[in-house]
Design an enzyme around this catalytic site. Sequence first.
Site, PDB file in Angstrom:
ATOM      1  N   CYS A  79      -1.646 -30.405 -21.990  1.00  0.00           N
ATOM      2  CA  CYS A  79      -0.481 -30.789 -22.807  1.00  0.00           C
ATOM      3  C   CYS A  79       0.309 -31.900 -22.106  1.00  0.00           C
ATOM      4  CB  CYS A  79       0.393 -29.564 -23.053  1.00  0.00           C
ATOM      5  SG  CYS A  79       1.972 -29.923 -23.835  1.00  0.00           S
ATOM      6  N   CYS A  82       4.112 -31.379 -21.876  1.00  0.00           N
ATOM      7  CA  CYS A  82       4.426 -30.337 -20.897  1.00  0.00           C
ATOM      8  C   CYS A  82       4.591 -30.941 -19.509  1.00  0.00           C
ATOM      9  CB  CYS A  82       3.324 -29.286 -20.858  1.00  0.00           C
ATOM     10  SG  CYS A  82       3.118 -28.351 -22.390  1.00  0.00           S
TER      11      CYS A  82
END
Length: 322
Positions: A79, A82
């Site tokens: 991700c 993230c």
Amino acid sequence: MQPRNMSMSGVVDLAAVKAAQEAKAKAEQARAEAAQGGGPAAVPPSALVIDVGEADFEQAVLQRSAEVPVVIDFWAEWCEPCKQLSPLLERLAVEYGGRFLLAKIDVDANQMLMQQFGVQGIPAVFAVVAGQALPLFQGAAPEAQIRGTLDQLIQVAEERFGLTGIAVDPDAEDAAPVVEAPAGPYDALLESAVQALDAGDLAGAVQAYKNVLSDDPGNTEAKLGLGQARLLQRVQDMDPQAVRKDAAEQPGNVQAQIAAADLDLVGGHVEDAFGRLVDAVSRSAGDERDAARVRLLELFEVVGADDPRVTAARTALARVLF
């Protein structure tokens, strides 16, 4: 029932509360000095940012959330957002000095937790307060927005659940040396208030504690003592048999349960008092529900925030509120 026959034995030890408050003040001062001087943090980062999985979720998140808000960062290695959000949250966890604990959950390795929280996409950030999950935001939010969200979370945790603790490392082995604190400016007045409380001079004790709080609103010992004195004032003219009869015959009468809870606490039956009011909150609504909740928070103050019975009752209260 006369005031001098009442006892708070087994409910709270004001001397211990005073010592704990002094220790907390020293810890907060040490953190502030470390932040200003660039010295080592009083709360190590390892205690503030933890990796959590399904196996240790209950202990690391649910149980800790009874002491301090736990912010959960759902992330994954693949991700990209993230990789921007997670370091920011970690930095803020250290900067906030233990006002919240950051738990990082890898969704690839913990699919069940992801499903339980209803995570639709990552990054996703939740909080757990007194055992209850609260969604905060999803996606990589701006730092200013995140700070505002964290400030609101901490405020709600303090005002609704009385969570004012600081995250500490449960595995830490080295404790700070005990240094005897010098006499405080209100020690003599607090001692006279305790003596008045023990002698049954409730009005004198209330006034003495109020005098301290007028100059030092955050004085924990005075707040606890004032709560005790006011509790004893409420019950001093009660007919215990009549109060308990009303509570037994009218389980839905919130005021009857509140009065009985006061008697329970004065008698040292702490769990009974807390359980009675949690039940009253769960059965009522509107102003009556709020009255039961407020009285329960007041009794938490009488017993003391660090008491495990308070911690358990906070969790039970959260479950019926949400």
